[in-house]
Motif scaffolding. Structure first.
Motif, PDB file in Angstrom:
ATOM      1  N   ALA A   1      44.380  70.647  90.482  1.00 16.21           N
ATOM      2  CA  ALA A   1      44.911  71.971  90.165  1.00 16.21           C
ATOM      3  C   ALA A   1      43.973  73.061  90.672  1.00 16.21           C
ATOM      4  O   ALA A   1      44.408  74.101  91.179  1.00 16.21           O
ATOM      5  N   GLY A   2      42.659  72.824  90.548  1.00 23.45           N
ATOM      6  CA  GLY A   2      41.690  73.787  91.053  1.00 23.45           C
ATOM      7  C   GLY A   2      41.785  73.953  92.559  1.00 23.45           C
ATOM      8  O   GLY A   2      41.694  75.065  93.081  1.00 23.45           O
ATOM      9  N   ARG A   3      41.982  72.852  93.274  1.00 23.33           N
ATOM     10  CA  ARG A   3      42.128  72.945  94.732  1.00 23.33           C
ATOM     11  C   ARG A   3      43.378  73.728  95.105  1.00 23.33           C
ATOM     12  O   ARG A   3      43.369  74.500  96.068  1.00 23.33           O
ATOM     13  N   MET A   4      44.462  73.554  94.347  1.00 24.22           N
ATOM     14  CA  MET A   4      45.673  74.325  94.619  1.00 24.22           C
ATOM     15  C   MET A   4      45.411  75.812  94.420  1.00 24.22           C
ATOM     16  O   MET A   4      45.804  76.648  95.242  1.00 24.22           O
ATOM     17  N   LEU A   5      44.737  76.160  93.333  1.00 26.95           N
ATOM     18  CA  LEU A   5      44.431  77.567  93.071  1.00 26.95           C
ATOM     19  C   LEU A   5      43.546  78.149  94.165  1.00 26.95           C
ATOM     20  O   LEU A   5      43.712  79.303  94.566  1.00 26.95           O
TER      21      LEU A   5
END
Length: 289
Positions: free
Chosen positions: A231-235
């Motif tokens: 999720a952090g990589r998507m953000l």
């Protein structure tokens, strides 16, 4: 929060641990305090290429040449004058270091990465020297991996070169954003400075909840950590707003919607998150001198 510099979504990958760039890319520093935060930044600076610098450290045994370690400020070589003094000690322990530094460097650029301590309080302890310019910054511990987030504030008397030196050091270990009022550094502290701990707590709680639902602990731990990482990589990678990303994975009447109905209740995450950040900001203000 108003900023004069917008963080971008691109970053040069950090050099592998243990490797050091041959050509100096960064200004020379005197690093005072190389604990968790100071040590994390130092590793990033060494990997990016640091001009000959001196580190005040009572515990570290070695540094790659041409950098030098000394055990106390009094031991700094007489022929060494850094571009930037980086003060990374605990706020409560800063005054003795400042007093010693003032004797050795009456005029200096001081980059403070301490929570709470105001520019006025630092200059007062330093002796109110007119030649001292203090830039405040609040990085966070992902600096260790080159994925830090730092907010900076420079007073009006800071020169473009002083600001450039300070920003280059923080950009070497992550992203930066400038704020136009010193008080907003406390807000940065509450959001990103302390923010990694909030995410780590989420990982703990997701793991615990998974175990409560019958998963083996190691399985729950992997699921929680890798979900947060993805999720952090998507953000970080996608330009899509966080709220839109949330809506994209929430089907009406589905499992995610059921969970979010609990988390987004007025007395749940919305209230708790605001209260948590406000508590961190309040504590930062209490540390101000």
């Amino acid at each position: 929060m108003t900023s004069t510099h917008t963080a971008t979504a691109t970053r040069e990958p950090a050099a592998p641990a243990g490797t050091h760039a041959a050509a100096p890319l960064l200004p020379s520093i005197l690093l005072v305090g190389s604990g968790k935060m100071g040590g994390a930044m130092l590793e990033g600076w060494l990997a990016q290429g640091l001009a000959p610098s001196v580190i005040v450290d009572r515990h570290r045994d070695s540094l790659p040449a041409p950098h030098r370690i000394v055990r106390a400020i009094a031991d700094i070589p007489a022929d060494f004058t850094p571009d930037v003094i980086v003060l990374a000690v605990k706020p409560q322990k800063a005054d003795p270091a400042l007093q010693d530094l003032a004797k050795r460097f009456p005029a200096a650029t001081l980059l403070s990465v301490m929570a709470g301590r105001s520019i006025a309080s630092l200059k007062a302890v330093y002796g109110g020297e007119k030649g001292l310019v203090v830039v405040r910054a609040m990085p966070n511990t992902p600096c260790l991996l080159g994925a830090g987030m730092s907010g900076l504030y420079a007073p009006p008397e800071a020169t473009p070169e002083q600001k450039r030196h300070c920003e280059s050091l923080l950009r070497a270990v992550g992203e930066t954003v400038w704020v136009d009022a010193e008080g907003l550094i406390d807000s940065v502290t509450g959001v990103s400075g302390s923010g990694p701990a909030y995410v780590f707590l989420l990982a703990e709680l997701l793991t615990k909840a998974g175990v409560e639902q019958g998963l083996p602990e190691e399985t729950a731990r992997i699921l929680a950590r890798e979900t947060i990482y993805g999720a952090g990589r998507m953000l970080h990678t996608l330009p899509t707003d966080a709220a839109e990303l949330r809506r994209n994975v929430t089907s009406p009447g589905g499992t995610t919607a059921a969970a979010l109905a609990v988390l987004m209740a007025d007395d749940a995450w919305p209230a708790a998150t605001s209260a948590a950040v406000a508590a961190a900001v309040t504590r930062a203000k209490e540390l101000s001198g």
